[in-house]
Design a protein around this motif. Structure first.
Motif, PDB file in Angstrom:
ATOM      1  N   ASP A   1       0.838  -1.213   0.000  1.00 55.13           N
ATOM      2  CA  ASP A   1       0.000   0.000   0.000  1.00 55.13           C
ATOM      3  C   ASP A   1       0.865   1.252   0.000  1.00 55.13           C
ATOM      4  O   ASP A   1       0.564   2.232  -0.697  1.00 55.13           O
ATOM      5  CB  ASP A   1      -0.921   0.009   1.228  1.00 55.13           C
ATOM      6  N   ILE A   2       1.963   1.227   0.781  1.00 53.78           N
ATOM      7  CA  ILE A   2       2.871   2.381   0.845  1.00 53.78           C
ATOM      8  C   ILE A   2       3.521   2.623  -0.518  1.00 53.78           C
ATOM      9  O   ILE A   2       3.538   3.751  -1.023  1.00 53.78           O
ATOM     10  CB  ILE A   2       3.958   2.146   1.923  1.00 53.78           C
ATOM     11  N   VAL A   3       4.050   1.553  -1.116  1.00 51.60           N
ATOM     12  CA  VAL A   3       4.751   1.695  -2.397  1.00 51.60           C
ATOM     13  C   VAL A   3       3.783   2.104  -3.504  1.00 51.60           C
ATOM     14  O   VAL A   3       4.082   3.000  -4.313  1.00 51.60           O
ATOM     15  CB  VAL A   3       5.486   0.383  -2.759  1.00 51.60           C
ATOM     16  N   PHE A   4       2.597   1.483  -3.545  1.00 51.73           N
ATOM     17  CA  PHE A   4       1.634   1.823  -4.602  1.00 51.73           C
ATOM     18  C   PHE A   4       1.075   3.235  -4.409  1.00 51.73           C
ATOM     19  O   PHE A   4       0.733   3.897  -5.398  1.00 51.73           O
ATOM     20  CB  PHE A   4       0.502   0.785  -4.636  1.00 51.73           C
ATOM     21  N   LYS A   5       1.007   3.683  -3.168  1.00 56.06           N
ATOM     22  CA  LYS A   5       0.565   5.061  -2.901  1.00 56.06           C
ATOM     23  C   LYS A   5       1.544   6.050  -3.521  1.00 56.06           C
ATOM     24  O   LYS A   5       1.141   7.115  -4.025  1.00 56.06           O
ATOM     25  CB  LYS A   5       0.461   5.288  -1.392  1.00 56.06           C
ATOM     26  N   SER A   6       2.837   5.697  -3.521  1.00 55.20           N
ATOM     27  CA  SER A   6       3.850   6.594  -4.095  1.00 55.20           C
ATOM     28  C   SER A   6       3.737   6.676  -5.618  1.00 55.20           C
ATOM     29  O   SER A   6       4.269   7.606  -6.232  1.00 55.20           O
ATOM     30  CB  SER A   6       5.253   6.115  -3.706  1.00 55.20           C
ATOM     31  N   ARG A   7       3.039   5.694  -6.230  1.00 51.68           N
ATOM     32  CA  ARG A   7       2.909   5.668  -7.698  1.00 51.68           C
ATOM     33  C   ARG A   7       1.626   6.342  -8.191  1.00 51.68           C
ATOM     34  O   ARG A   7       1.432   6.492  -9.396  1.00 51.68           O
ATOM     35  CB  ARG A   7       2.944   4.225  -8.194  1.00 51.68           C
ATOM     36  N   GLU A   8       0.755   6.704  -7.262  1.00 51.98           N
ATOM     37  CA  GLU A   8      -0.486   7.352  -7.668  1.00 51.98           C
ATOM     38  C   GLU A   8      -0.203   8.725  -8.265  1.00 51.98           C
ATOM     39  O   GLU A   8       0.765   9.391  -7.891  1.00 51.98           O
ATOM     40  CB  GLU A   8      -1.433   7.490  -6.463  1.00 51.98           C
ATOM     41  N   LYS A   9      -1.047   9.144  -9.201  1.00 55.90           N
ATOM     42  CA  LYS A   9      -0.882  10.451  -9.829  1.00 55.90           C
ATOM     43  C   LYS A   9      -0.974  11.527  -8.757  1.00 55.90           C
ATOM     44  O   LYS A   9      -1.893  11.554  -7.949  1.00 55.90           O
ATOM     45  CB  LYS A   9      -1.955  10.655 -10.892  1.00 55.90           C
ATOM     46  N   SER A  10       0.028  12.411  -8.753  1.00 60.11           N
ATOM     47  CA  SER A  10       0.109  13.414  -7.687  1.00 60.11           C
ATOM     48  C   SER A  10       0.720  14.698  -8.232  1.00 60.11           C
ATOM     49  O   SER A  10       1.471  14.686  -9.218  1.00 60.11           O
ATOM     50  CB  SER A  10       0.958  12.867  -6.532  1.00 60.11           C
ATOM     51  N   ASP A  11       0.391  15.800  -7.583  1.00 62.32           N
ATOM     52  CA  ASP A  11       0.984  17.086  -7.960  1.00 62.32           C
ATOM     53  C   ASP A  11       2.448  17.161  -7.546  1.00 62.32           C
ATOM     54  O   ASP A  11       3.181  18.023  -8.046  1.00 62.32           O
ATOM     55  CB  ASP A  11       0.225  18.241  -7.294  1.00 62.32           C
ATOM     56  N   TYR A  12       2.843  16.279  -6.639  1.00 65.07           N
ATOM     57  CA  TYR A  12       4.176  16.407  -6.063  1.00 65.07           C
ATOM     58  C   TYR A  12       5.135  15.278  -6.434  1.00 65.07           C
ATOM     59  O   TYR A  12       6.331  15.403  -6.254  1.00 65.07           O
ATOM     60  CB  TYR A  12       4.075  16.493  -4.536  1.00 65.07           C
ATOM     61  N   ILE A  13       4.609  14.137  -6.903  1.00 65.71           N
ATOM     62  CA  ILE A  13       5.470  12.999  -7.236  1.00 65.71           C
ATOM     63  C   ILE A  13       5.437  12.763  -8.738  1.00 65.71           C
ATOM     64  O   ILE A  13       4.387  12.468  -9.306  1.00 65.71           O
ATOM     65  CB  ILE A  13       5.031  11.718  -6.491  1.00 65.71           C
ATOM     66  N   GLU A  14       6.586  12.906  -9.359  1.00 64.82           N
ATOM     67  CA  GLU A  14       6.681  12.662 -10.806  1.00 64.82           C
ATOM     68  C   GLU A  14       6.862  11.177 -11.096  1.00 64.82           C
ATOM     69  O   GLU A  14       6.304  10.653 -12.054  1.00 64.82           O
ATOM     70  CB  GLU A  14       7.867  13.446 -11.373  1.00 64.82           C
ATOM     71  N   CYS A  15       7.631  10.505 -10.262  1.00 70.73           N
ATOM     72  CA  CYS A  15       7.899   9.083 -10.455  1.00 70.73           C
ATOM     73  C   CYS A  15       7.936   8.404  -9.090  1.00 70.73           C
ATOM     74  O   CYS A  15       8.642   8.855  -8.184  1.00 70.73           O
ATOM     75  CB  CYS A  15       9.227   8.899 -11.189  1.00 70.73           C
ATOM     76  N   GLY A  16       7.172   7.326  -8.950  1.00 70.07           N
ATOM     77  CA  GLY A  16       7.087   6.634  -7.668  1.00 70.07           C
ATOM     78  C   GLY A  16       8.163   5.570  -7.502  1.00 70.07           C
ATOM     79  O   GLY A  16       9.067   5.430  -8.319  1.00 70.07           O
ATOM     80  N   ALA A  17       8.038   4.808  -6.426  1.00 67.89           N
ATOM     81  CA  ALA A  17       9.036   3.796  -6.087  1.00 67.89           C
ATOM     82  C   ALA A  17       8.884   2.560  -6.957  1.00 67.89           C
ATOM     83  O   ALA A  17       7.779   2.173  -7.336  1.00 67.89           O
ATOM     84  CB  ALA A  17       8.904   3.421  -4.611  1.00 67.89           C
ATOM     85  N   SER A  18      10.006   1.916  -7.251  1.00 68.29           N
ATOM     86  CA  SER A  18      10.033   0.717  -8.097  1.00 68.29           C
ATOM     87  C   SER A  18       9.727  -0.530  -7.262  1.00 68.29           C
ATOM     88  O   SER A  18       9.686  -0.464  -6.032  1.00 68.29           O
ATOM     89  CB  SER A  18      11.420   0.570  -8.727  1.00 68.29           C
ATOM     90  N   PRO A  19       9.531  -1.687  -7.923  1.00 66.44           N
ATOM     91  CA  PRO A  19       9.333  -2.936  -7.167  1.00 66.44           C
ATOM     92  C   PRO A  19      10.493  -3.251  -6.220  1.00 66.44           C
ATOM     93  O   PRO A  19      10.299  -3.947  -5.214  1.00 66.44           O
ATOM     94  CB  PRO A  19       9.209  -3.994  -8.264  1.00 66.44           C
ATOM     95  N   ARG A  20      11.706  -2.746  -6.525  1.00 66.29           N
ATOM     96  CA  ARG A  20      12.819  -2.953  -5.590  1.00 66.29           C
ATOM     97  C   ARG A  20      12.508  -2.334  -4.224  1.00 66.29           C
ATOM     98  O   ARG A  20      12.988  -2.813  -3.207  1.00 66.29           O
ATOM     99  CB  ARG A  20      14.103  -2.328  -6.146  1.00 66.29           C
ATOM    100  N   ALA A  21      11.720  -1.276  -4.232  1.00 70.61           N
ATOM    101  CA  ALA A  21      11.367  -0.632  -2.962  1.00 70.61           C
ATOM    102  C   ALA A  21      10.566  -1.585  -2.078  1.00 70.61           C
ATOM    103  O   ALA A  21      10.809  -1.678  -0.869  1.00 70.61           O
ATOM    104  CB  ALA A  21      10.573   0.646  -3.227  1.00 70.61           C
ATOM    105  N   SER A  22       9.599  -2.302  -2.681  1.00 73.95           N
ATOM    106  CA  SER A  22       8.797  -3.261  -1.904  1.00 73.95           C
ATOM    107  C   SER A  22       9.682  -4.362  -1.325  1.00 73.95           C
ATOM    108  O   SER A  22       9.579  -4.700  -0.136  1.00 73.95           O
ATOM    109  CB  SER A  22       7.721  -3.886  -2.789  1.00 73.95           C
ATOM    110  N   ILE A  23      10.551  -4.908  -2.165  1.00 68.85           N
ATOM    111  CA  ILE A  23      11.448  -5.982  -1.718  1.00 68.85           C
ATOM    112  C   ILE A  23      12.357  -5.492  -0.596  1.00 68.85           C
ATOM    113  O   ILE A  23      12.494  -6.134   0.450  1.00 68.85           O
ATOM    114  CB  ILE A  23      12.292  -6.490  -2.905  1.00 68.85           C
ATOM    115  N   ASN A  24      12.978  -4.326  -0.812  1.00 70.96           N
ATOM    116  CA  ASN A  24      13.924  -3.806   0.166  1.00 70.96           C
ATOM    117  C   ASN A  24      13.253  -3.358   1.454  1.00 70.96           C
ATOM    118  O   ASN A  24      13.839  -3.453   2.533  1.00 70.96           O
ATOM    119  CB  ASN A  24      14.722  -2.646  -0.432  1.00 70.96           C
TER     120      ASN A  24
END
Length: 317
Positions: free
Chosen positions: A233-256
Motif C-alpha cells: 500500500d505504501i509503495v503503490f501510494k507513491s505511484r499514484e498520480k500526484s501534484d508532487y510525485i513525478e515518479c514513484g518507487a520501483s518494485p525494488r522498494a517493496s522488496i527492500n
C-alpha cells in the motif's frame, strides 16, 4: 528461532560497542549500515564533509573481519580504475587481466558523486549481478559483497547527480547529520588528546561465515500477509498520480522495505516484524526512489515530507 535471534542480537551489540571505540554518536548511521550488511543491500550515505562517513565504513569493516577497499571517486577517474582492465604482456605476447579495487568484500565508494556518470555506471553490474565484465570475460566478485557509498549534497561544487538506475540499486539512502554537542566534545577529546584514534586496536568479532548465518536468520524473520499488504500500500501510494510525485518507487522498494524491516526486527531481538519496523526504515528505503515535481520544489517540499504524507494516508494493520 527466537533464542537464536536473541543470541545473534547480543553479538551485534558487542559489534556496536567495538565500533564505539572509534565512532562517537552516529548510532543511526551504524545501525543502518548493519541493516545493509545483514541483508546484502548497498547503502548510500549523504552528508557534508567531516561527519565520519568514511571512518565509520572502514571501522565497521575491521570489526567484521572482511576485506576492505576504498575507491576515491574524482572527476578524472576511469571505469577501468574501478573494475580493472586487460593489459598486454609483451614477453608472453598475451593479454592478462588486472583486477581493480572492486574485488573485495566491502567497497567504500568515497564521494561517489564527484565522478562522471560513466564511472558511476561501472558499478551497476557489480551491485546487481555481483560480477564484473572485463573485456569479454565475466568475473564473480567475492562474497559477501557490499558497496557503501558516500556522497556530498548536490548543492556543493563539483558534484554530479547519480543516475536514477544507480540510485535504485542502493537499498538505503541515509541523511547523515552533525553530532550532538556532547558527542562532539568527546570527538574533540579523542582527536586532540595524547591517545591517537588511529592507534585504537579493534577486534574482528564476526567472520564471513557469521555474516551469512545472520543473513539467513534475517530472511527467516516472520512477516504477516497484513504487513506485506501494508508495504505494498505504501509503495503503490507513491505511484499514484500526484501534484508532487513525478515518479514513484520501483518494485525494488517493496522488496527492500520488507528485507530492511526484517533486519530492524532482528536488531531489536525479535523474530517477527511489526508496523513500527516498517515505518522506521521507510524513509531510508524510499527517499532516493521518489522523483518530485517542480511544484513540490516550488513549495519547498522535501522528499521526507512526501514520505510522511504517504505513511499518514495508509492504514496501519
Amino acid at each position: 528461532m527466537e533464542e537464536l535471534i536473541k543470541e545473534k542480537a547480543k553479538t551485534v551489540e558487542k559489534l556496536k560497542l567495538e565500533i564505539g571505540k572509534v565512532i562517537v554518536g552516529q548510532d543511526y548511521m551504524v545501525d543502518r549500515i548493519l541493516v545493509g550488511i545483514f541483508t546484502g543491500g548497498h547503502v548510500l550515505l549523504e552528508g557534508v564533509p567531516g561527519l565520519a562517513k568514511s571512518l565509520t565504513v572502514s571501522t565497521i569493516s575491521k570489526v567484521l573481519g572482511t576485506e576492505f577497499n576504498r575507491i576515491q571517486f574524482t572527476p578524472d577517474l576511469l571505469p577501468a580504475d574501478v573494475i580493472g582492465t586487460r593489459m598486454y604482456n609483451q614477453p608472453t605476447g598475451e593479454f592478462i587481466t588486472k583486477k581493480g579495487p572492486i574485488f573485495s568484500n566491502i567497497i567504500l565508494a568515497d564521494e561517489i558523486n564527484r565522478a562522471p556518470a560513466k564511472v558511476q555506471s561501472a558499478l551497476l553490474e557489480a551491485m546487481q549481478e555481483k560480477q564484473v565484465t572485463i573485456g569479454e570475460e565475466s568475473y564473480q566478485l567475492d562474497r559477501p559483497f557490499l558497496v557503501l557509498a558516500t556522497q556530498n549534497p548536490l548543492e556543493q561544487e563539483g558534484t554530479y547527480p547519480l543516475p536514477e538506475a544507480q540510485q535504485d540499486r542502493f537499498m538505503l539512502k541515509l541523511n547523515v547529520d552533525y553530532p550532538k554537542k556532547d558527542e562532539e566534545k568527546i570527538i574533540i577529546d579523542r582527536l586532540t588528546g595524547e591517545d591517537r584514534i588511529e592507534d585504537t586496536k579493534l577486534e574482528a568479532l564476526v567472520s564471513k561465515k557469521d555474516i551469512f548465518e545472520i543473513r539467513e536468520l534475517v530472511r527467516k524473520v516472520y512477516v504477516s500477509d497484513e504487513l506485506k499488504n501494508y508495504v505494498l500500500d505504501i509503495v503503490f501510494k507513491s505511484r499514484e498520480k500526484s501534484d508532487y510525485i513525478e515518479c514513484g518507487a520501483s518494485p525494488r522498494a517493496s522488496i527492500n522495505l520488507i528485507l530492511a524491516s526484517k533486519a530492524i526486527a532482528f536488531l531489536n531481538g525479535r523474530n517477527y516484524v511489526i508496523p513500527d519496523d516498517v515505518k522506521e526504515i521507510a524513509y531510508d528505503v524510499l527517499r532516493h526512489r521518489l522523483i518530485l515535481t517542480y511544484e513540490a520544489e516550488a513549495e519547498d517540499l522535501k522528499v521526507e515530507d512526501i514520505i510522511e504524507n504517504i505513511l499518514g494516508s495508509v492504514n496501519i494493520p
